[in-house]
Structures are given as structure tokens and as C-alpha cells.
Motif scaffolding. Structure first.
Motif, PDB file in Angstrom:
ATOM      1  N   UNK A  55      18.591   1.213  20.303  1.00 49.79           N
ATOM      2  CA  UNK A  55      18.873   0.184  19.297  1.00 49.79           C
ATOM      3  C   UNK A  55      18.549  -1.203  19.832  1.00 49.79           C
ATOM      4  N   UNK A  56      18.763  -1.419  21.115  1.00 49.48           N
ATOM      5  CA  UNK A  56      18.426  -2.725  21.687  1.00 49.48           C
ATOM      6  C   UNK A  56      16.906  -2.951  21.666  1.00 49.48           C
ATOM      7  N   UNK A  57      16.120  -1.894  21.848  1.00 51.24           N
ATOM      8  CA  UNK A  57      14.662  -2.021  21.757  1.00 51.24           C
ATOM      9  C   UNK A  57      14.244  -2.344  20.323  1.00 51.24           C
ATOM     10  N   UNK A  58      14.928  -1.743  19.346  1.00 53.38           N
ATOM     11  CA  UNK A  58      14.674  -2.048  17.932  1.00 53.38           C
ATOM     12  C   UNK A  58      14.944  -3.529  17.671  1.00 53.38           C
ATOM     13  N   UNK A  59      16.086  -4.014  18.140  1.00 51.25           N
ATOM     14  CA  UNK A  59      16.454  -5.413  17.957  1.00 51.25           C
ATOM     15  C   UNK A  59      15.468  -6.339  18.667  1.00 51.25           C
ATOM     16  N   UNK A  60      15.075  -5.980  19.877  1.00 49.64           N
ATOM     17  CA  UNK A  60      14.123  -6.798  20.643  1.00 49.64           C
ATOM     18  C   UNK A  60      12.769  -6.879  19.952  1.00 49.64           C
ATOM     19  N   UNK A  61      12.362  -5.805  19.272  1.00 50.99           N
ATOM     20  CA  UNK A  61      11.065  -5.821  18.587  1.00 50.99           C
ATOM     21  C   UNK A  61      11.037  -6.909  17.511  1.00 50.99           C
ATOM     22  N   UNK A  62      12.166  -7.113  16.823  1.00 44.85           N
ATOM     23  CA  UNK A  62      12.248  -8.178  15.814  1.00 44.85           C
ATOM     24  C   UNK A  62      12.172  -9.550  16.477  1.00 44.85           C
ATOM     25  N   UNK A  63      12.848  -9.699  17.616  1.00 45.93           N
ATOM     26  CA  UNK A  63      12.811 -10.975  18.346  1.00 45.93           C
ATOM     27  C   UNK A  63      11.392 -11.265  18.835  1.00 45.93           C
ATOM     28  N   UNK A  64      10.736 -10.263  19.396  1.00 52.23           N
ATOM     29  CA  UNK A  64       9.367 -10.437  19.905  1.00 52.23           C
ATOM     30  C   UNK A  64       8.405 -10.808  18.779  1.00 52.23           C
ATOM     31  N   UNK A  65       8.578 -10.176  17.626  1.00 52.10           N
ATOM     32  CA  UNK A  65       7.697 -10.460  16.495  1.00 52.10           C
ATOM     33  C   UNK A  65       7.870 -11.915  16.036  1.00 52.10           C
ATOM     34  N   UNK A  66       9.098 -12.367  16.006  1.00 50.10           N
ATOM     35  CA  UNK A  66       9.366 -13.742  15.569  1.00 50.10           C
ATOM     36  C   UNK A  66       8.795 -14.776  16.545  1.00 50.10           C
ATOM     37  N   UNK A  67       8.713 -14.423  17.816  1.00 47.25           N
ATOM     38  CA  UNK A  67       8.198 -15.339  18.833  1.00 47.25           C
ATOM     39  C   UNK A  67       6.690 -15.534  18.744  1.00 47.25           C
ATOM     40  N   UNK A  68       5.983 -14.516  18.295  1.00 48.75           N
ATOM     41  CA  UNK A  68       4.519 -14.566  18.229  1.00 48.75           C
ATOM     42  C   UNK A  68       4.113 -15.194  16.897  1.00 48.75           C
ATOM     43  N   UNK A  69       4.037 -16.525  16.878  1.00 51.85           N
ATOM     44  CA  UNK A  69       3.787 -17.261  15.640  1.00 51.85           C
ATOM     45  C   UNK A  69       2.441 -16.930  15.009  1.00 51.85           C
ATOM     46  N   UNK A  70       1.415 -16.743  15.816  1.00 51.33           N
ATOM     47  CA  UNK A  70       0.090 -16.427  15.279  1.00 51.33           C
ATOM     48  C   UNK A  70       0.090 -15.056  14.607  1.00 51.33           C
ATOM     49  N   UNK A  71       0.711 -14.077  15.259  1.00 51.60           N
ATOM     50  CA  UNK A  71       0.796 -12.737  14.690  1.00 51.60           C
ATOM     51  C   UNK A  71       1.607 -12.757  13.394  1.00 51.60           C
ATOM     52  N   UNK A  72       2.701 -13.504  13.375  1.00 50.36           N
ATOM     53  CA  UNK A  72       3.533 -13.609  12.170  1.00 50.36           C
ATOM     54  C   UNK A  72       2.756 -14.252  11.029  1.00 50.36           C
ATOM     55  N   UNK A  73       1.968 -15.265  11.335  1.00 44.91           N
ATOM     56  CA  UNK A  73       1.173 -15.948  10.311  1.00 44.91           C
ATOM     57  C   UNK A  73       0.172 -14.972   9.685  1.00 44.91           C
ATOM     58  N   UNK A  74      -0.522 -14.207  10.530  1.00 51.37           N
ATOM     59  CA  UNK A  74      -1.494 -13.234  10.030  1.00 51.37           C
ATOM     60  C   UNK A  74      -0.814 -12.158   9.194  1.00 51.37           C
ATOM     61  N   UNK A  75       0.362 -11.697   9.649  1.00 49.88           N
ATOM     62  CA  UNK A  75       1.087 -10.660   8.920  1.00 49.88           C
ATOM     63  C   UNK A  75       1.539 -11.184   7.555  1.00 49.88           C
TER      64      UNK A  75
END
Length: 97
Positions: A55-75
Motif C-alpha cells: 500500500x505504501x508503494x501505491x501511495x508513493x506512485x501517486x506522489x511520484x506522478x505529481x512530482x513529474x510536472x512534464x509527465x503530468x502535463x502530457x497525461x
């Protein structure tokens, strides 16, 4: 191991479109497993299946996604308007024994 099902009940005629969009957007995610569409049961369902070590890896995946601004913009660009394709949704999280 944790398996996550993100379940979407689509508007009629949109399940295959949403499934294709999710498959395209999630293809580079290491946690992504499959996109499922219904064959029995409730109609117009799309289920996105992901797998995590914990579950901590699941939670971390959301944090990591939010940190990558370029990837979030493309998504966000690719996913524009996806909320118009479905009526409701839910998430189920399972522990694998």
C-alpha cells in the motif's frame, strides 16, 4: 502484493474508447497490468488493473506522478475530456496471498 482495480461504468458507446485511451496513457507505467472490459455482468465497464508491492508503494506512485510536472502535463493533455465518457467509478484494492 497489492492489486488495484479502478472501475469505470461508461456511457453507452464509450467503453472501448475509454479502454483504448487508458491503454495508451498507462502503457509506460511499470505498475500497469491490464485494461479489462466486461463480457458478463454490468454493461459498459472498463477496469484498469495495477499491481504494487505494498500500500505504501501505491501511495508513493501517486506522489511520484505529481512530482513529474512534464509527465503530468502530457497525461492531462491526452486525458482531456475523459470524464465525459463515464457515469461513475470506484476503486477496489486487494491483497494477494
Amino acid at each position: 502484493m497489492i492489486i488495484v482495480h479502478d472501475i469505470f461504468v461508461c456511457k453507452p458507446g464509450n467503453a472501448s474508447k475509454l479502454a483504448k485511451l487508458f491503454k495508451e496513457v498507462m502503457s509506460d507505467s511499470k505498475e500497469f497490468v491490464n485494461i479489462l472490459t466486461d463480457m458478463t455482468g454490468q454493461y459498459n465497464r472498463v477496469i484498469m488493473v495495477s499491481q504494487f508491492d505494498s500500500l505504501s508503494a501505491f501511495d508513493k506512485s501517486w506522489e511520484d506522478m505529481a512530482k513529474d510536472e512534464e509527465k503530468m502535463k502530457k497525461m492531462k493533455e491526452k486525458m482531456a475530456g475523459y470524464t465525459e465518457m463515464y457515469l461513475t467509478g470506484s476503486r477496489e484494492i486487494y491483497r494477494v496471498w
